[in-house]
Design a protein around this motif. Structure first.
Motif, PDB file in Angstrom:
ATOM      1  N   LEU A 187       0.834  -1.206   0.000  1.00 28.85           N
ATOM      2  CA  LEU A 187       0.000   0.000   0.000  1.00 28.85           C
ATOM      3  C   LEU A 187       0.870   1.257   0.000  1.00 28.85           C
ATOM      4  O   LEU A 187       0.608   2.221  -0.731  1.00 28.85           O
ATOM      5  N   ALA A 188       1.922   1.248   0.829  1.00 27.03           N
ATOM      6  CA  ALA A 188       2.838   2.393   0.884  1.00 27.03           C
ATOM      7  C   ALA A 188       3.527   2.594  -0.465  1.00 27.03           C
ATOM      8  O   ALA A 188       3.675   3.733  -0.939  1.00 27.03           O
ATOM      9  N   LEU A 189       3.925   1.498  -1.094  1.00 21.17           N
ATOM     10  CA  LEU A 189       4.589   1.583  -2.396  1.00 21.17           C
ATOM     11  C   LEU A 189       3.649   2.119  -3.464  1.00 21.17           C
ATOM     12  O   LEU A 189       4.048   2.931  -4.315  1.00 21.17           O
ATOM     13  N   LEU A 190       2.390   1.708  -3.405  1.00 18.35           N
ATOM     14  CA  LEU A 190       1.391   2.201  -4.364  1.00 18.35           C
ATOM     15  C   LEU A 190       1.248   3.721  -4.258  1.00 18.35           C
ATOM     16  O   LEU A 190       1.213   4.423  -5.284  1.00 18.35           O
ATOM     17  N   VAL A 191       1.164   4.234  -3.036  1.00 16.84           N
ATOM     18  CA  VAL A 191       1.036   5.683  -2.827  1.00 16.84           C
ATOM     19  C   VAL A 191       2.280   6.407  -3.329  1.00 16.84           C
ATOM     20  O   VAL A 191       2.190   7.428  -4.022  1.00 16.84           O
ATOM     21  N   VAL A 221      -7.910   2.061  -2.138  1.00 16.64           N
ATOM     22  CA  VAL A 221      -7.454   0.672  -2.054  1.00 16.64           C
ATOM     23  C   VAL A 221      -7.534   0.174  -0.613  1.00 16.64           C
ATOM     24  O   VAL A 221      -7.951  -0.964  -0.360  1.00 16.64           O
ATOM     25  N   ALA A 222      -7.147   1.026   0.352  1.00 15.90           N
ATOM     26  CA  ALA A 222      -7.209   0.629   1.761  1.00 15.90           C
ATOM     27  C   ALA A 222      -8.652   0.348   2.187  1.00 15.90           C
ATOM     28  O   ALA A 222      -8.910  -0.594   2.946  1.00 15.90           O
ATOM     29  N   TYR A 223      -9.584   1.157   1.712  1.00 13.62           N
ATOM     30  CA  TYR A 223     -11.007   0.933   2.034  1.00 13.62           C
ATOM     31  C   TYR A 223     -11.481  -0.394   1.457  1.00 13.62           C
ATOM     32  O   TYR A 223     -12.200  -1.159   2.124  1.00 13.62           O
ATOM     33  N   ALA A 363       0.084   3.122   6.719  1.00 17.69           N
ATOM     34  CA  ALA A 363       0.819   2.699   5.524  1.00 17.69           C
ATOM     35  C   ALA A 363       0.602   3.669   4.368  1.00 17.69           C
ATOM     36  O   ALA A 363       1.532   3.967   3.609  1.00 17.69           O
ATOM     37  N   VAL A 364      -0.626   4.169   4.224  1.00 21.89           N
ATOM     38  CA  VAL A 364      -0.938   5.142   3.169  1.00 21.89           C
ATOM     39  C   VAL A 364      -0.180   6.439   3.434  1.00 21.89           C
ATOM     40  O   VAL A 364       0.460   7.007   2.543  1.00 21.89           O
ATOM     41  N   LEU A 365      -0.240   6.894   4.662  1.00 22.66           N
ATOM     42  CA  LEU A 365       0.451   8.126   5.043  1.00 22.66           C
ATOM     43  C   LEU A 365       1.963   7.966   4.882  1.00 22.66           C
ATOM     44  O   LEU A 365       2.659   8.880   4.444  1.00 22.66           O
TER      45      LEU A 365
END
Length: 447
Positions: A187-191, A221-223, A363-365
Motif C-alpha cells: 500500500l505504501a509503495l502504491l502511494v 485501495v485501503a477501504y 501505511a498510506v500516510l
C-alpha cells in the motif's frame, strides 16, 4: 524587480473574485496535506486516540489560517505583508515526539500530560525566534548557509525513520504483529509510485495535487481491503470550538532547549522564504524596506508558533512551496491570502474534517511522508551545495552528521546520562545542529 513584469496581479492588487478563489484553491491543494501530516505522525507515534488526533488536526488547520492572515495582513510590526502561507512545520516532529514521551506513566500514555509538555515547550521556545527577528543581521553570521543546510538535511534524514515506520503500519501494526506485512508495504509503495507518476506529469494541476491524488488512491485501495472504518466517525454535526490551553502546560528544560535550536534554524529558513517571495512578488530584496519586512515575517513566524501552542497546535513555519505557486499563477496579491486563511479556519472548526483524515491508515500516510522527508533532506543538500565546500566545511559536515545520526541510530548511547542531557540530545536534529553551530564557529583552517 524584473520579476514584477511576469506577474498578472501584484502584491497590493485585488483580483476579481473568481480569479482570487481559483488562485486560493491552488494554494490550498499545495499545502493541505502538509498541514495535517505532522499532527497525524505525532499522534500515531504517541498512540493518541481518534478523537484527540482529530482535534489536533482540526486545530492545525485553524491555527494555520490565523497565522496566514497575520503574515499577509501585517498587524503592526508582526507579519511580512506578503502572500506568505503558514502551516504546521515538519522540522519539529522529532523533538515533539520526544517531549510527548514525558507523558508515559507506568508504560501507559497520559495524553493530557504528554500534550502539556509539548505545548509548554513549544510556547516558551518560540520566544527564541521572536528574539532572532530583532537581531537578524547578527544571527545570519552564526547560522550560515552551511549550518542551515546541515540542519535541514538532518531534519529530513531523522524524519525518514518516522516515515518508514508508518510504511510498515505504525505502532498499531507493531501491537497487532502485522508490522512490515506485504499488505502494508504494498500500500505504501502504491502511494509512493502514484505521487511520483502525477508529479512528473506535464499537467500543472496533476503536479500540484500529486500528493492529494496519491493519498486518495491509497485510501480507496485501503477501504477496499477493509482498512478504513467510517463507523468510527462521530461528532459530524458539531463544531470544534478552539479552547486555549485545553491540555494545560508543563515545562521541561531539555525539551525547551531542543525546540529552541530548531526555532533558531527555522528563523533562517523563514528569511530565505521571505527573500524568495519578495523577489517573485516584485519587491526589493535588500535595503531598509526589505529588512523591515523580513524582521516582521520572522517575528510573525515565532509569534504564530506561540499562538499555535496556546490553541493546542504545533509550531508553524512559512511554506516554501507557495513561492513556486506564485510564480506559476502570476498572482502575488496578498488579498488571496485572506481567502486561504478563511478556508483553513472554517475547515478547522468542523470535527469531521480532522476525524476523516485521522482514519487514513499509517501505511498510506507513510508512502507520502517517506517521499516528503526525502525531499527535505535533498533540499538541505542543495543548500550545502550552494556554498563553497572547503576543508573546514567537510570537517563541519562530517562531525555534525556523525553526531546527529549516531543518537538516532543508537539511542541507547545516552541511557547512562542525566535526564536533562538525554532530553536535549536524544534528537539527532538537536545534537547535529548544535554540533554544526559550534564546529562552524570554532574550527579554524588556513586553506
Amino acid at each position: 524587480m524584473e520579476k514584477s513584469k511576469e506577474l498578472i496581479y501584484g502584491l497590493n492588487d485585488r483580483p476579481p473574485l473568481r480569479e482570487t478563489l481559483f488562485a486560493a484553491l491552488q494554494h490550498l491543494l499545495a499545502i493541505f496535506v502538509a498541514i495535517i501530516t505532522p499532527p497525524l505522525i505525532i499522534s500515531s507515534a504517541l498512540k493518541f486516540d481518534l478523537e484527540t488526533t482529530g482535534f489536533l488536526v482540526s486545530m492545525s488547520l485553524f491555527v494555520s489560517g490565523l497565522a496566514t492572515f497575520i503574515q499577509c495582513k501585517k498587524i503592526g510590526p508582526v507579519g511580512a505583508g506578503l502572500l506568505c502561507i503558514q502551516g504546521t512545520s515538519f522540522s519539529f516532529i522529532s523533538p515533539i515526539i520526544g517531549a510527548g514521551m514525558l507523558g508515559m506513566v507506568n508504560g501507559k500514555m497520559n495524553v493530557e500530560m504528554g500534550l502539556s509538555y509539548i505545548f509548554g515547550g513549544c510556547m516558551l521556545a518560540a520566544v527564541v525566534e521572536m528574539v532572532v527577528s530583532r537581531l537578524l543581521p547578527y544571527t545570519r553570521k552564526v547560522i550560515t548557509p552551511l549550518v542551515s543546510g546541515i540542519v535541514v538535511s538532518l531534519i529530513g534524514m531523522c524524519l525518514i525513520k518516522a516515515g518508514i515506520n508508518s510504511c510498515g503500519g505504525g505502532q498499531s501494526a507493531i501491537d497487532a504483529g502485522t508490522f512490515g506485512s506485504l499488505q502494508n508495504l504494498g500500500l505504501a509503495l502504491l502511494v509512493l509510485v502514484s505521487i511520483i507518476f502525477f508529479n512528473r506529469s506535464n499537467n500543472r494541476f496533476f503536479r500540484m495535487a500529486s500528493i492529494v491524488l496519491g493519498l486518495l488512491i491509497g485510501c480507496i485501495v485501503a477501504y477496499a481491503l477493509g482498512m478504513i472504518d467510517f463507523s468510527r466517525l462521530n461528532g459530524a454535526g458539531s463544531l470544534n470550538i478552539p479552547v486555549p490551553f485545553k491540555y494545560g502546560v508543563r515545562f521541561d528544560a531539555g525539551t525547551i532547549i531542543g525546540l529552541g535550536l530548531i526555532y533558531l534554524v527555522t528563523a533562517v529558513e523563514a528569511f530565505g522564504d521571505i527573500t524568495a517571495n519578495s523577489l517573485i512578488s516584485g519587491q526589493p530584496v535588500e535595503g531598509p524596506v526589505f529588512l523591515k519586512r523580513a524582521q516582521g515575517g520572522i517575528l510573525a513566524d515565532g509569534f504564530n508558533s506561540f499562538l499555535a501552542a496556546v490553541f493546542n497546535s504545533f509550531p508553524n513555519s512559512i511554506f516554501a512551496q507557495n513561492n513556486g505557486m506564485i510564480q506559476l499563477t502570476g498572482v502575488a496579491s496578498r488579498y488571496v491570502g485572506y481567502f486561504i486563511a478563511a478556508a483553513l479556519v472554517i475547515l478547522g472548526l468542523f470535527p469531521v474534517v480532522g476525524q476523516l483524515f485521522s482514519l487514513i491508515p499509517d501505511a498510506v500516510l507513510g508512502g507520502a511522508t517517506l517521499l516528503m522527508f526525502g525531499t527535505v533532506a535533498a533540499a538541505g543538500i542543495r543548500i550545502i551545495a550552494s556554498t563553497e565546500i572547503t576543508r573546514k566545511a567537510v570537517l563541519v559536515m562530517a562531525i555534525s552528521f556523525a553526531m546527529g545520526l549516531s543518537v538516532e541510530l543508537v539511542p541507547g548511547i545516552l541511557d547512562k546520562m542525566p535526564d536533562i542531557i538525554k532530553n536535549i540530545f536524544s534528537s539527532g536534529i538537536t545534537t547535529g545542529g548544535l554540533t554544526a553551530i559550534l564546529a562552524n564557529a570554532f574550527i579554524r583552517i588556513k586553506e
